[in-house]
Design an enzyme around this catalytic site. Sequence first.
Site, PDB file in Angstrom:
ATOM      1  N   ASP A  41       0.857  -1.195   0.000  1.00 20.55           N
ATOM      2  CA  ASP A  41       0.000   0.000   0.000  1.00 20.55           C
ATOM      3  C   ASP A  41       0.885   1.235   0.000  1.00 20.55           C
ATOM      4  O   ASP A  41       2.025   1.202   0.484  1.00 20.55           O
ATOM      5  CB  ASP A  41      -0.903   0.013   1.239  1.00 20.55           C
ATOM      6  CG  ASP A  41      -2.145   0.885   1.067  1.00 20.55           C
ATOM      7  OD1 ASP A  41      -3.254   0.322   0.933  1.00 20.55           O
ATOM      8  OD2 ASP A  41      -2.007   2.127   1.051  1.00 20.55           O
ATOM      9  N   ASP A  63       3.827   2.172  -4.360  1.00 19.48           N
ATOM     10  CA  ASP A  63       2.911   2.926  -5.217  1.00 19.48           C
ATOM     11  C   ASP A  63       2.701   2.083  -6.471  1.00 19.48           C
ATOM     12  O   ASP A  63       3.648   1.842  -7.228  1.00 19.48           O
ATOM     13  CB  ASP A  63       3.554   4.283  -5.549  1.00 19.48           C
ATOM     14  CG  ASP A  63       2.684   5.120  -6.475  1.00 19.48           C
ATOM     15  OD1 ASP A  63       1.648   4.624  -6.950  1.00 19.48           O
ATOM     16  OD2 ASP A  63       3.069   6.275  -6.726  1.00 19.48           O
ATOM     17  N   VAL A  64       1.479   1.653  -6.697  1.00 21.63           N
ATOM     18  CA  VAL A  64       1.216   0.717  -7.806  1.00 21.63           C
ATOM     19  C   VAL A  64       1.327   1.361  -9.185  1.00 21.63           C
ATOM     20  O   VAL A  64       1.303   0.662 -10.197  1.00 21.63           O
ATOM     21  CB  VAL A  64      -0.192   0.060  -7.693  1.00 21.63           C
ATOM     22  CG1 VAL A  64      -0.320  -0.767  -6.430  1.00 21.63           C
ATOM     23  CG2 VAL A  64      -1.308   1.103  -7.795  1.00 21.63           C
ATOM     24  N   TYR A 155     -13.780   6.776 -13.062  1.00 22.06           N
ATOM     25  CA  TYR A 155     -13.746   5.555 -12.243  1.00 22.06           C
ATOM     26  C   TYR A 155     -14.385   4.385 -13.014  1.00 22.06           C
ATOM     27  O   TYR A 155     -13.807   3.296 -13.097  1.00 22.06           O
ATOM     28  CB  TYR A 155     -14.496   5.827 -10.936  1.00 22.06           C
ATOM     29  CG  TYR A 155     -14.538   4.700  -9.941  1.00 22.06           C
ATOM     30  CD1 TYR A 155     -13.456   4.445  -9.111  1.00 22.06           C
ATOM     31  CD2 TYR A 155     -15.671   3.890  -9.797  1.00 22.06           C
ATOM     32  CE1 TYR A 155     -13.495   3.424  -8.169  1.00 22.06           C
ATOM     33  CE2 TYR A 155     -15.722   2.876  -8.864  1.00 22.06           C
ATOM     34  CZ  TYR A 155     -14.638   2.641  -8.049  1.00 22.06           C
ATOM     35  OH  TYR A 155     -14.684   1.636  -7.118  1.00 22.06           O
ATOM     36  N   LYS A 159     -12.459   1.035 -14.256  1.00 21.44           N
ATOM     37  CA  LYS A 159     -12.909  -0.301 -13.836  1.00 21.44           C
ATOM     38  C   LYS A 159     -13.319  -1.147 -15.050  1.00 21.44           C
ATOM     39  O   LYS A 159     -13.167  -2.365 -15.046  1.00 21.44           O
ATOM     40  CB  LYS A 159     -14.073  -0.182 -12.843  1.00 21.44           C
ATOM     41  CG  LYS A 159     -13.695   0.448 -11.495  1.00 21.44           C
ATOM     42  CD  LYS A 159     -12.610  -0.330 -10.772  1.00 21.44           C
ATOM     43  CE  LYS A 159     -12.382   0.153  -9.347  1.00 21.44           C
ATOM     44  NZ  LYS A 159     -11.172  -0.431  -8.749  1.00 21.44           N
ATOM     45  N   THR A 192     -16.594   0.639   3.704  1.00 22.47           N
ATOM     46  CA  THR A 192     -15.141   0.869   3.861  1.00 22.47           C
ATOM     47  C   THR A 192     -14.908   2.378   4.002  1.00 22.47           C
ATOM     48  O   THR A 192     -15.801   3.178   3.712  1.00 22.47           O
ATOM     49  CB  THR A 192     -14.357   0.380   2.626  1.00 22.47           C
ATOM     50  OG1 THR A 192     -14.662   1.271   1.531  1.00 22.47           O
ATOM     51  CG2 THR A 192     -14.677  -1.037   2.236  1.00 22.47           C
TER      52      THR A 192
HETATM   53  N1  LIG Z   1     -15.975   0.256  -1.048  1.00 19.11           N
HETATM   54  C1  LIG Z   1     -16.741   0.075  -2.096  1.00 19.11           C
HETATM   55  O1  LIG Z   1     -17.961   0.302  -2.044  1.00 19.11           O
HETATM   56  C2  LIG Z   1     -16.147  -0.454  -3.381  1.00 19.11           C
HETATM   57  C3  LIG Z   1     -17.031  -0.967  -4.344  1.00 19.11           C
HETATM   58  C4  LIG Z   1     -16.498  -1.450  -5.539  1.00 19.11           C
HETATM   59  C5  LIG Z   1     -15.145  -1.459  -5.759  1.00 19.11           C
HETATM   60  N2  LIG Z   1     -14.305  -0.944  -4.794  1.00 19.11           N
HETATM   61  C6  LIG Z   1     -12.875  -0.982  -5.089  1.00 19.11           C
HETATM   62  O2  LIG Z   1     -12.233  -1.762  -4.101  1.00 19.11           O
HETATM   63  C7  LIG Z   1     -10.887  -1.331  -3.934  1.00 19.11           C
HETATM   64  C8  LIG Z   1     -10.628  -1.060  -2.461  1.00 19.11           C
HETATM   65  O3  LIG Z   1     -11.511  -0.030  -2.056  1.00 19.11           O
HETATM   66  P1  LIG Z   1     -11.849   0.264  -0.532  1.00 19.11           P
HETATM   67  O4  LIG Z   1     -13.280   0.580  -0.468  1.00 19.11           O
HETATM   68  O5  LIG Z   1     -11.273  -0.792   0.307  1.00 19.11           O
HETATM   69  O6  LIG Z   1     -11.053   1.666  -0.379  1.00 19.11           O
HETATM   70  P2  LIG Z   1     -10.030   2.192   0.724  1.00 19.11           P
HETATM   71  O7  LIG Z   1      -9.853   3.632   0.384  1.00 19.11           O
HETATM   72  O8  LIG Z   1     -10.490   1.801   2.081  1.00 19.11           O
HETATM   73  O9  LIG Z   1      -8.694   1.384   0.369  1.00 19.11           O
HETATM   74  C9  LIG Z   1      -7.955   1.636  -0.787  1.00 19.11           C
HETATM   75  C10 LIG Z   1      -6.478   1.471  -0.475  1.00 19.11           C
HETATM   76  O10 LIG Z   1      -5.727   1.687  -1.684  1.00 19.11           O
HETATM   77  C11 LIG Z   1      -4.548   2.385  -1.339  1.00 19.11           C
HETATM   78  N3  LIG Z   1      -3.974   3.078  -2.499  1.00 19.11           N
HETATM   79  C12 LIG Z   1      -4.445   4.183  -3.122  1.00 19.11           C
HETATM   80  N4  LIG Z   1      -3.601   4.577  -4.092  1.00 19.11           N
HETATM   81  C13 LIG Z   1      -2.567   3.680  -4.086  1.00 19.11           C
HETATM   82  C14 LIG Z   1      -1.382   3.548  -4.862  1.00 19.11           C
HETATM   83  N5  LIG Z   1      -1.071   4.427  -5.837  1.00 19.11           N
HETATM   84  N6  LIG Z   1      -0.549   2.513  -4.593  1.00 19.11           N
HETATM   85  C15 LIG Z   1      -0.834   1.640  -3.608  1.00 19.11           C
HETATM   86  N7  LIG Z   1      -1.927   1.732  -2.833  1.00 19.11           N
HETATM   87  C16 LIG Z   1      -2.794   2.733  -3.069  1.00 19.11           C
HETATM   88  C17 LIG Z   1      -5.000   3.356  -0.246  1.00 19.11           C
HETATM   89  O11 LIG Z   1      -3.896   3.857   0.515  1.00 19.11           O
HETATM   90  C18 LIG Z   1      -5.966   2.508   0.551  1.00 19.11           C
HETATM   91  O12 LIG Z   1      -5.315   1.848   1.632  1.00 19.11           O
HETATM   92  C19 LIG Z   1     -10.719  -0.100  -4.837  1.00 19.11           C
HETATM   93  O13 LIG Z   1     -10.135  -0.494  -6.050  1.00 19.11           O
HETATM   94  C20 LIG Z   1     -12.158   0.345  -5.056  1.00 19.11           C
HETATM   95  O14 LIG Z   1     -12.304   1.067  -6.243  1.00 19.11           O
HETATM   96  C21 LIG Z   1     -14.767  -0.459  -3.613  1.00 19.11           C
END
Ligand SMILES: NC(=O)c1ccc[n+]([C@@H]2O[C@H](COP(=O)([O-])OP(=O)(O)OC[C@H]3O[C@@H](n4cnc5c(N)ncnc54)[C@H](O)[C@@H]3O)[C@@H](O)[C@H]2O)c1
Length: 260
Positions: A41, A63-64, A155, A159, A192
Site C-alpha cells: 500500500d 505505489d502501484v 472511475y 474499472k 469501507t
Molecule cells: N468500497 C466500495 O464500495 C467499493 C465498491 C467497488 C469497488 N471498490 C474498489 O475496491 C478497492 C478497495 O476499495 P476500498 O473501499 O477498500 O477503499 P479504501 O480507500 O479503504 O482502500 C484503498 C487502499 O488503496 C490504497 N492506495 C491508493 N492509491 C494507491 C497507490 N497508488 N498505490 C498503492 N496503494 C494505493 C490506499 O492507501 C488505501 O489503503 C478499490 O479499487 C475500489 O475502487 C470499492
Amino acid sequence: MTTTRGRVQDKVAIITGAASGLGLATSQRLAEEGARVVMADINAELGAAAAAGIPGAQFVVMDVTREQNWIDLVDSTVASHGRLDILCNFAGIVRLASIEETSEEMWRQINAVGTDGTFFGCKHALRVMKAAGSGSIINMCSTASIQGGPNIFAYAASKSAIRGMTKSVACLSAQQGYGVRCNSVHPGNMATPMLREVYEIVREHDPASAEAMDKLWVGEPLDVANMALFLASDESRAINGAEMVIDNTTTITEGSVPKH
Ligand SMILES: NC(=O)c1ccc[n+]([C@@H]2O[C@H](COP(=O)([O-])OP(=O)(O)OC[C@H]3O[C@@H](n4cnc5c(N)ncnc54)[C@H](O)[C@@H]3O)[C@@H](O)[C@H]2O)c1
C-alpha cells in the site's frame, strides 16, 4: 495431534490496497486460511499497523502506478518466499465527477492507480506464475464497470478497462496453457473508508441523494474477502475470465435495493 489445513494453505499472496477496506479484509481472510500475505500500500503508517495485526503478514510500502515498483515487489516476493500464487490488485481511488467535470489530471490520477497499476501487476505476476505453471490473479472492478454512472466517469472507465484486461489475461493463459487464472470481482457499495468518504461528499453537496443512499443495501468487506478467498483457492480451478458480482442484485434491479 491433527492440524487443519487452510483453504489457501502455504500459498503466497500479494495484495495491493492492503492497508484499508477490502484489501485489508482480504489480507486477514487469506492469512486465516493459511496464506503468507505480502500487503502492499502507498500508506506506510496505516499499512504497517494493519500488517502488525495479521500473523505472518509482511508490509511493503508501494505505489502501484510505477512499473519498476511492480518488478521490485514481485521479484522480492519470489526471492524471499520462493513463489507467488495469488495477486489481488485491489488498490484504487474514486472521484465523484461527470465527464463534464472530469479534468485531465483527475482522469490520469484514477487511471494511474486503477488501470496502470492493474496492468503492471498482471504483467509481472503473469511472468512468474507462468514460469511456475500456476497462479490466481484477482482484479478489483466494481458494479461501475457493468453499469457506469453519471458522476463516476473516470472511475467507471478505469474499472471497465480492468474488466477487459482480466478477460484478455485469462484467454491468453488458457490458450497458451500457462496455468494462470485471472478473474474480476465487482462489488456494489461496501462499508469501507472509501464509501464513507463518498457518502460524506454526497451529504455535503446533495442532501436529498444522501438520504436516499442511507436507505440502500451496503455489503461488508468480509463479503468481498470471502469471494477473493474462493477465487484464490483451488476450489475455483475451473473459473477463469469470470466477473464475480457481489451486489445483492443491485445491477439487475431497475431501482435500488432497500436496506432491511
Ligand atoms: N468500497 C466500495 O464500495 C467499493 C465498491 C467497488 C469497488 N471498490 C474498489 O475496491 C478497492 C478497495 O476499495 P476500498 O473501499 O477498500 O477503499 P479504501 O480507500 O479503504 O482502500 C484503498 C487502499 O488503496 C490504497 N492506495 C491508493 N492509491 C494507491 C497507490 N497508488 N498505490 C498503492 N496503494 C494505493 C490506499 O492507501 C488505501 O489503503 C478499490 O479499487 C475500489 O475502487 C470499492
